[in-house]
Design an enzyme around this catalytic site. Structure first.
Site, PDB file in Angstrom:
ATOM      1  N   GLY A  31      36.236  48.123  39.327  1.00 16.44           N
ATOM      2  CA  GLY A  31      36.758  47.318  38.230  1.00 16.44           C
ATOM      3  C   GLY A  31      35.709  46.332  37.797  1.00 16.44           C
ATOM      4  O   GLY A  31      34.532  46.446  38.181  1.00 16.44           O
ATOM      5  N   ASP A 141      48.586  35.520  39.364  1.00 19.53           N
ATOM      6  CA  ASP A 141      48.356  36.856  38.800  1.00 19.53           C
ATOM      7  C   ASP A 141      49.183  37.895  39.556  1.00 19.53           C
ATOM      8  O   ASP A 141      48.698  38.981  39.868  1.00 19.53           O
ATOM      9  CB  ASP A 141      46.867  37.208  38.847  1.00 19.53           C
ATOM     10  CG  ASP A 141      46.526  38.413  37.970  1.00 19.53           C
ATOM     11  OD1 ASP A 141      47.266  38.662  36.991  1.00 19.53           O
ATOM     12  OD2 ASP A 141      45.537  39.104  38.260  1.00 19.53           O
TER      13      ASP A 141
END
EC number: 2.7.11.1
Length: 361
Positions: A31, A141
């Site tokens: 990522g 998150d």
């Protein structure tokens, strides 16, 4: 439910020296942060997950915050931090390996969960988040992709990725807008100072809704990639439960108490833990959580000292000499999603290729 594409495969980058304690097993993800690999401890044969972050500018305060906050957490429903190691080109974060994969993938495969199964995972999620809050850390998150499962028959949920987390002991009250649009609370989008713990409750509610319905509560079904519309629906708390989804009145009541725009009147985690829907079939190990963290210590593996970690992080900010093949790989994996090319570049909102939204304040 859409998610950003992830590229995996053989990576031309240093693992660790042969004299080190971990052997490479396979690549497990990549990522914007870098890459993740499955490794095996040479001494104990234990499998661990290793997150590699490129040395230099990428080692910023978010990385430091992630490591310091994660290090302080010891709970069965939180992926266990082990240590950090400096390689010639990367900072390596060693963590517990959750062999069951992401909760996101489990829901995608199932379509949606039964109410009992959703409650089973929600109870564990609340347990982990409640512990974080007791340690004065808000995650900021929480989402399906940041909840992993171990490999047991009745999977244990594991919260991971503390890159956006904030400690009220070490950091100021949150003010920046971070996270993924579908999960963000209204007060966070309004860019005001907010209570990160109450915002985490909203994100837990989104996770519960997705487990039950198999779709995000505030996305327009016709235009799920229209993040502006998602944000508008969040601010107006516009959601509904499809007629063909059978959910008990108690569950609907809990969801309605979570999805409240005013954080001052939104249900809190202590209140959720006394709600009749939450208490049904509550596992015995979640009933008394006073010693949950202490029972998770590993006496045979002393925790890496904070001074040692800070020294390693400091050294990791110094860029290393790189080979061109690795540079190409990392650059290729930072390309923005083509779907966002037509997004208004003048907007105050920055939404990256994964749909994550960040206000830089």
């Amino acid at each position: 439910m859409d998610r950003a594409p992830v590229t995996t495969g053989p990576l031309d980058m240093p693992i660790m020296h042969d004299s080190d304690r971990y052997d490479f097993v396979k690549d497990i993800g990549s990522g914007n942060f870098g890459v993740a690999r499955l490794m095996r401890d040479k001494l104990t044969k234990e499998l661990v997950a290793v997150k590699y972050i490129e040395r230099g500018d990428k080692i910023d305060e978010n990385v430091q915050r992630e490591i310091i906050n994660h290090r302080s957490l010891r709970h069965p429903n939180i992926v266990r931090f082990k240590e950090v190691i400096l390689t010639p080109t990367h900072l390596a974060i060693i963590m517990e390996y959750a062999s069951g994969g992401e909760l996101y993938e489990r829901i995608c495969n199932a379509g949606r969960f039964s109410e009992d199964e959703a409650r089973f995972f929600f109870q564990q999620l609340l347990s982990g988040v409640s512990y974080c809050h007791s340690m004065q850390i808000c995650h900021r998150d929480l989402k399906l992709e940041n909840t992993l499962l171990d490999g047991s028959p009745a999977p244990r949920l594991k919260i991971c990725d503390f890159g956006y987390s904030k400690s009220s002991v070490l950091h100021s009250q949150p003010k920046s807008t971070v996270g993924t649009p579908a999960y963000i609370a209204p007060e966070v989008l309004l860019r005001q100072e907010y209570d990160g713990k109450i915002a985490d409750v909203w994100s837990c509610g989104v996770t519960l809704y997705v487990m039950l319905v198999g779709a995000y509560p505030f996305e327009d079904p016709e235009e799920p990639r229209d993040y502006r519309k998602t944000i508008q629906r969040i601010l107006s708390v516009k959601y509904s439960i499809p007629d063909d989804i059978r959910i008990s009145p108690e569950c609907c009541h809990l969801i309605s108490r979570i999805f409240v725009a005013d954080p001052a009147t939104r249900i809190s985690i202590p209140e959720i833990k006394t709600h009749s829907w939450f208490l049904k079939n509550l596992p015995a190990d979640l009933m008394n959580e006073s010693n949950t963290g202490s029972q998770f210590q590993e006496p045979e593996q002393p925790m890496q000292s904070l001074d040692t970690i800070m020294q390693i992080i400091s050294e990791a900010t110094i860029p290393a000499v790189r080979n061109r093949c690795l540079d190409d790989f990392m650059t290729d994996n930072l390309d923005l999603d083509d779907d966002m090319d037509d997004f208004d570049s003048e907007s105050e909102i920055d939404i990256d290729s994964s749909g994550e939204i960040v206000y830089a304040l």
